[in-house]
Structures are given as C-alpha cells and as structure tokens.
Design an enzyme around this catalytic site. Sequence first.
Site, short mmCIF file in Angstrom:
data_model
loop_
_atom_site.label_atom_id
_atom_site.label_comp_id
_atom_site.label_asym_id
_atom_site.label_seq_id
_atom_site.Cartn_x
_atom_site.Cartn_y
_atom_site.Cartn_z
N SER A 70 1.31 -1.15 0.12
CA SER A 70 -0.02 -0.43 -0.15
C SER A 70 1.08 1.28 0.18
O SER A 70 0.22 1.92 0.07
CB SER A 70 -1.18 0.27 1.26
OG SER A 70 -1.86 -0.86 1.21
N LYS A 73 0.04 4.18 -2.30
CA LYS A 73 -1.15 4.74 -2.51
C LYS A 73 -0.55 6.04 -2.07
O LYS A 73 -0.78 7.28 -2.41
CB LYS A 73 -2.08 4.59 -1.27
CG LYS A 73 -3.35 3.32 -1.30
CD LYS A 73 -3.13 2.86 -0.08
CE LYS A 73 -4.08 1.60 -0.72
NZ LYS A 73 -3.92 0.85 0.17
N SER A 132 -5.33 3.00 5.26
CA SER A 132 -5.09 2.79 3.60
C SER A 132 -6.45 2.05 3.25
O SER A 132 -6.64 1.32 2.84
CB SER A 132 -4.28 1.46 3.36
OG SER A 132 -3.58 1.35 3.18
#
Length: 298
Positions: A70, A73, A132
Amino acid sequence: MKTGIKGVRRVSAVTITASAILAGATLTTPAHAAAPPKPSIVAKGGYVMNNGTGKSLFTKSADTRRSTGSTTKIMTARVVLAQPNLNLDSKVTVQKAYSDYIVANNYASSARLIVGDKVTVRQLLYGLMLPSGCDAAYALADKFGKGSTRSARVKNFIGQMNTTAKNLNLKNTHFDSFDGIGHGANYSTPRDLTKLASSAMKYSTFRTVVKTKSTKQKVVTKSGGYRYMPWTNTNNLLGSYSGAIGVKTGSGPEAKYCLVFAATRNGKTVIGTVLTSSSVNARTSDAKKLLDYGFKVA
C-alpha cells in the site's frame, strides 16, 4: 664574536617562532568525530536521504525492485493532487463496486465507505492514507481517470501513475494497480519510493493528511443526513518518534511489511523507505534506526 652571538640569537628566535606556529596550528585543528556505525535493519531494502539537499544517507539494496504493497497509495494521492483545477471539496458518491472490490480481494484494507454516501475528495485522501482504504483508492481512480466506463477510467488513472513515475525519473517503478494489490507488475525500490514521497510532501494537503494520527470526518448519507467516519493512521511512528511527520505503511503477501517515513528535527527533514521487513514492529524499528542514523549524518 658579538656578531656570531647575534646570529645564534636570530636562528633561535626563528626556531622558537616556527615551533610556536606549528604548535598553534596543532591546537586549532578541529578534531573529526568518527562516523556513527551504519545500522543493521531487518528489511531487505532500505534508503534514507536528506529531504532538503537530496543527499543519500543510507542504502541497502536501494535500487532492487520489490513489491510495494500500500505504499503505492502515495502515488495515488500524488496523481490526485496534481490534477488541474483540483477541487478538494467536490463530492464523490460511493459506489457498490468499491465495497465489492474489498470483498473480492479477501477483505483488503478498507476505509469502510458506505454505498450511497457522498464524500469529498479531501475526505477520500484521508480514507486512502490513514486506514489505507483500497475502496477510497478505487473511488479516486474512478473520479480522476478518464473514460466512458469505470474500467476505462481506472486503466487511465493507472496510466497517469506511470506517467508521473516517468516524469519524476523513477526508473525502477511501475504500477499495475491504484492501491498496491498488484497483478505481477507493481513494483518500486526504496530509492524511488523515497523520491516519490519527497515529491508528494511538496503538497500541503498531502503533508497535512499523512501527519494526522486520527480523524473523524463528517460525510453526507444517501438519505441526506450525515455520519462520522473515524479513521486511524496505520503509521506507528506518529506519536512514538519525536518529529515524525508521515508517510505511509504497506503490506502484502509478497511485499511483507513496508514503510515510507519522514521526520523533522532542528530544521532538518530526513525521509526514507524500508521494503520487505518481517513484521509491523520490525518495520517501525527499522525506520527509527534509520531516522536516528540519518539525523546524525545529515
């Protein structure tokens, strides 16, 4: 005889003066402190730099491509924030496809967006970066991608991510997803991710979001009422490391445990990345070691 004595005195005086100069030079030469030993980290890859100067402070397999989880992101947010005429308060209606995506991916990390709610782009950035949320990432890709269908818009948004990586000269970075749930071609390196984070930190909204430990966001429901969405940051450095200001955690079956981190002390900002650490605690410990070292040598 007198002349000879004067000559001896002159030689002696020159010798004494020269000795004094040498002694003085020795006394005024600054002592160089020994460089601190480089820390040992669990993570397979790591990189740290001085955010102000761009100087590399620590490397460990810094250019080896790895799955990013993640931490992807960061790029999702970076692409959104670079949109022309961006209105952070424009509203996005949460679609069923976003929640279905979470379920389809074995209940991936989620901002728990509720179908029909209207959330702002700014709120989606909080939902993206704190818990997240892969659903928040999907919503942003759907909003800012171009195309007549959702799949076309998502494909276009991922294209924007890769174009941005190219423009930032991130030569060992490629994305095939908007959230890090990759399909075999989602990778970066500690050096590239650090440079990406440094670029993202130039946006005041990004800095505000990633340093936030927790938030309650008021969103409009389908019926026109409202609810509060509580989100807590997954970055354990916030509140546990003096000066910590972000940036983003990541994890996954291939990525293991990752962390892009930054802290400011005495006017200096140190920023870095660890990839493929062994646990949440290990990645946090790795980051603290690298920050401590970075501040010593920055």
